[in-house]
Design an enzyme around this catalytic site. Structure first.
Site, short mmCIF file in Angstrom:
data_model
loop_
_atom_site.label_atom_id
_atom_site.label_comp_id
_atom_site.label_asym_id
_atom_site.label_seq_id
_atom_site.Cartn_x
_atom_site.Cartn_y
_atom_site.Cartn_z
N LYS A 492 -31.79 -37.51 17.86
CA LYS A 492 -30.71 -38.00 16.99
C LYS A 492 -30.79 -37.18 15.71
CE LYS A 492 -29.13 -42.27 14.72
NZ LYS A 492 -29.48 -43.70 14.54
N ASP A 494 -29.54 -36.55 12.19
CA ASP A 494 -28.83 -37.31 11.16
C ASP A 494 -28.54 -36.44 9.93
OD1 ASP A 494 -27.74 -39.51 9.92
OD2 ASP A 494 -29.52 -40.77 10.09
N CYS A 540 -25.25 -37.42 14.09
CA CYS A 540 -24.99 -38.62 13.30
C CYS A 540 -24.92 -38.16 11.86
CB CYS A 540 -26.18 -39.56 13.51
SG CYS A 540 -26.27 -40.94 12.37
N ASP A 562 -22.40 -46.52 11.30
CA ASP A 562 -23.52 -47.41 11.03
C ASP A 562 -23.09 -48.86 11.19
OD1 ASP A 562 -25.30 -45.47 10.56
OD2 ASP A 562 -25.48 -45.77 8.41
C1 DGJ Z 1 -28.22 -43.41 9.20
C2 DGJ Z 1 -27.94 -43.62 10.65
O1 DGJ Z 1 -26.57 -43.73 10.87
C3 DGJ Z 1 -28.70 -44.85 11.13
O2 DGJ Z 1 -28.37 -45.11 12.46
C4 DGJ Z 1 -30.16 -44.58 10.97
O3 DGJ Z 1 -30.55 -43.52 11.79
C5 DGJ Z 1 -30.45 -44.27 9.52
N1 DGJ Z 1 -29.63 -43.22 9.02
C6 DGJ Z 1 -31.89 -43.90 9.35
O4 DGJ Z 1 -32.18 -43.52 8.07
#
Ligand code: DGJ
Length: 794
Positions: A492, A494, A540, A562
């Protein structure tokens, strides 16, 4: 297919045609984009300019005859009944300063010191297959499924070459467009705006649809009428943004989900984008899309080229769904790549909303074990596993595993997860750094910094300067090392803030910053994931802050938001579905009341919404009751049975005339199965009847439609429960709470039969609960209730 006939170009997909031609003066005139037509003379479709519009600039009368243009100019004289003013023409490309006062896709400070540019046709070449770019990701296809035309244009007085590339993806009804510019002049060029494409179409009273929002409210659909002037859909955050997704639509005002003319536009780019719809005095609509010129400036030396991102267009005369189907098929076939292309995605259990930063190995293994028992397939260890990352104010940029939390290291932890029978995935936020981190202490120069200005922060973090090769190397080496050492099969990726103080001391021209950041990101992703095609990559950015086609060239799916509240997700996932297929939309079931909205929703609704995407669960499974666990296990079994249809089936939004209801469906590609979801936001007392329309089935075949059984927990009924229980219960008491954990009621189940035509006309459903009694057929929706129905061939 692409055919060229006497400098007239016919681009044809299965259901659409796109025509343009070279004019007497060498400009590219747009003639038609719409439902498929047989190839024929274009004259009847051309925008007429027989009369001279007062105050307009006449191009023909001022043009000097050059040797190469002689023949064309002669023709122009023969056609002297035509008034040639660029401002009243439909064009494929337009310059500046030659009489067209709409926005030009190109603004360049030319070698002659002016801003005037005028590109005219030079040559064209048609080839099969797709055409790669050096600096940016593109769509791809084989010589069997696509072909492209490269049209060379030139600005003669400045020796600048412009290539317009059109690629026709016949099977998915998509045409892509892009451009690149080559400086053949000895002097350097300064590019101030470069869009990937523009096209002019006669106005038909269109409406523009954009997908806007912000954090936890991404991609809400907004419609606005086109009127005189320019409507702009843009991002300036450094990413494609949660504020305005780069994709947008143009439709006739009467268009519905299943009827009417709809155009779709998007761009394969993750940085600042710009899309505009401009209606001018001659009732021509100009659509353009490309890189946002906000803070943009690019210098081009002799023989250098600049590539613009690839734009994607589609059209349907059968409404929004059909337009979306084109985009969905195109993305699944020609954007998403590698081993995960067309491969069913695993069901995820993610620890973030269960524990946030407060976890240790024991907690994680217990969550994984419970998830496995319920049927989940991939454990994702989210934020907080490295360095001093016990809150969002420290540790970003460091890659050493926190041994207090994971005493057996990452490799040991992954082995334990695998021993449970789950795959293991890991969260990274590689583009960022906390000042409280070993990386920042050792290399403060890695962070974006504008000397003389205090940095500004987002989520307590700074952005790394991806324009710098040493920063790119640091990320590639560290992320790759962990992936390889630990045997990770999912990532993932981010990115939790926008860019501010855009500046890199590596660049001499800061106008290049935003674009170089994104090409730096693409290069990092290519270097990490290119050699590791087995890794399922989910990108993400605080949810859907970078949900775009550029990211989808590297990542197979994207975390939509989120916000996991299913009622908010109805708006978010619906918005995304206009542009992106469900195989790319990651959606999780989380706890109720919801952590952002405090809204209470049934487990069934949380699943029923998340099932229309790549399913995961993100909550502390320890607190689920026995009946809830049973329900989750049933949900997962159901999803697995229909996973291919949910992820890769044909998704449609069914028009529903009431604002408090929504209906979605996925149809198996071979057409013999549909799963449809009926969702109610706020209930209306004694509303009458509800119905389902099932789209796209064979009118002559017989089908059965059945409700998916689901639980309704007794606590939903509060004091009413005494009316249906054999013993009287105190609604606030222990017995009711205990009953709620071990016993649940069945929501109403219905079964009907009929042929495809009957199902399309609308199946009337049983009444909803209205307080006048309960039986096993009554539908127990209330606020935020929903049901899934499965339609199969008999
Ligand atoms: C933002 C993401 O969208 C969440 O799902 C999670 O991974 C957090 N960051 C973690 O800091």
């Amino acid at each position: 297919m692409i055919e060229s006939l006497k400098e007239q170009f016919y681009l044809t997909t299965e259901h659409t045609s796109y025509w343009f031609r070279v004019t007497e003066f060498g400009h590219l005139e747009h003639v038609y984009y719409g439902a498929k037509l047989q190839k024929q003379n274009m004259e009847a479709l051309r925008y007429k300019h027989i009369a001279e519009f007062g105050s307009c600039i006449s191009y023909g009368k001022t043009e000097k005859v050059s040797t190469r243009a002689t023949k064309k100019i002669k023709n122009a004289e023969i056609n002297s009944s035509e008034h040639y003013s660029l401002d009243t023409m439909c064009l494929e490309w337009s310059g500046i300063g030659r009489g067209d006062y709409r926005q030009s896709p190109l603004e360049i400070k030319m070698p002659d010191g002016s801003f005037v540019n005028d590109f005219v046709f030079k040559t064209s070449t048609i080839k099969s297959g797709s055409c790669d770019m050096h600096t940016l990701p593109t769509a791809y296809g084989t010589p069997e499924d696509c072909m492209y035309i490269d049209i060379t244009m030139e600005d003669r007085s400045n020796q600048i070459e412009l290539h317009l590339i059109y690629t026709v993806y016949e099977d998915t009804d998509v045409i892509t467009r892009r451009a690149y510019i080559v400086n053949r002049n000895d002097e350097k060029l300064v590019i101030r705006r470069v869009l990937s494409m523009m096209v002019d179409i006669p106005n038909r009273d269109y409406r523009m649809t954009t997908f806007d929002g912000g954090w936890i409210k991404e991609t809400h659909r907004h419609d606005r009428d086109i009127t005189y002037g320019r409507i702009v859909n843009f991002s300036a955050t450094g990413g494609s943004s949660n504020q305005h997704n780069p994709g947008f639509l143009l439709s006739e005002k009467t268009a519905t989900e299943s009827s009417g003319n709809v155009y779709g536009f998007n761009i394969i780019y993750s940085g600042n984008h710009y899309g505009a719809v401009e209606l001018n005095h001659a009732d021509i609509v100009r659509v353009s899309i490309g890189i946002n010129d906000h803070c943009f400036e690019w210098e081009l030396d002799k023989e250098e080229l600049f590539e613009m991102p690839e734009a994607v267009m589609t059209f349907s005369n059968k409404g929004f769904n059909s337009m979306s189907h084109h985009f969905h098929d195109f993305i699944n076939k020609h954007i998403v790549r590698g081993e995960w292309k067309d491969k069913e995605r695993p069901i995820i259990i993610n620890n973030w909303e269960a524990y946030f930063f407060d976890f240790n190995e024991r907690k994680l293994l217990r969550l994984a074990e419970q998830g496995k028992k319920l049927g989940m397939e991939l454990f994702v260890l989210d934020d907080g596993w490295f360095g001093a990352r016990n809150s969002d104010s420290a540790g970003l940029g460091d890659y050493e595993v926190n041994r207090k939390k994971l005493p057996s290291g990452m490799k040991g932890f992954v082995q334990k997860i695998k021993a449970l029978g789950l795959q293991c995935g890991l969260w990274f936020e590689p583009e960022m750094v906390n000042e409280d981190s070993d990386l920042y202490r050792a290399h403060p120069e890695y962070a974006i910094n504008l000397p003389g200005k205090n940095p500004t922060y987002g989520r307590n973090q700074r952005v790394l300067d991806l324009c710098k090769p040493q920063v790119q190397d640091y990320i590639v080496e560290n992320v790759s090392r962990i992936l390889d050492d630990a045997g990770i099969t999912y990532v993932k990726w981010d990115m939790n803030r926008h860019i501010s103080e855009a500046y890199s001391d590596r660049l001499t021209n800061q106008g290049e910053f935003f674009h170089r950041y994104i090409t730096g990101l693409y290069s990092i992703m290519k270097r990490i994931f290119g050699p590791r095609p087995h890794i399922l990559l989910e990108s993400c950015s605080s949810g859907g802050n970078r949900f775009d086609l550029g990211m989808l060239c590297y990542s197979h799916q994207i975390w939509a938001s989120d916000d996991t509240d299913p009622i908010e997700r109805l708006k978010i996932q619906k918005g995304l579905s206009y542009l992106y297929p469900l195989s790319t939309i990651s959606a999780h079931v989380s706890a109720s009341p919801h952590l952002q909205t405090l809204r209470e929703t049934a487990f069934s609704t949380r699943f029923n919404v998340a099932a229309f995407g790549c399913l995961g669960y993100e909550l502390d499974l320890r607190y689920l009751s026995k009946v809830e666990k049973q329900e989750v296990a049933e949900q997962i079994a159901f999803y697995k049975l229909h996973r291919r249809t949910f992820q890769f089936g044909e998704f449609s939004r069914v028009d529903y005339p009431k604002n408090n209801k929504m209906q979605w469906q996925v149809r198996k590609k071979d057409g013999n199965k549909v799963i449809t979801g009926f969702f109610q936001t706020l209930t209306i007392a004694a509303e009458g009847y509800d119905y389902l329309r099932i789209l796209g089935l064979n009118a002559d075949k017989e089908y059965v439609i059945e409700t998916k059984p689901q639980n309704v927990y007794v606590e939903r009924f509060g004091g009413l429960i005494k009316h249906i229980m054999p013993v009287e219960l105190n609604p606030d008491g222990l017995i009711l709470r205990t009953a709620n954990r071990i016993y649940s009621m069945q929501d109403g189940v219905e079964t009907y039969q009929g042929d495809g035509a009957l199902l399309a006309s609308g199946v009337l459903l049983n009444n909803q609960f209205v307080g006048s009694g309960y039986n096993e057929k009554i539908r127990l929706l209330g606020d935020f209730g929903s049901n899934l129905y499965v339609v199969t061939e008999r």
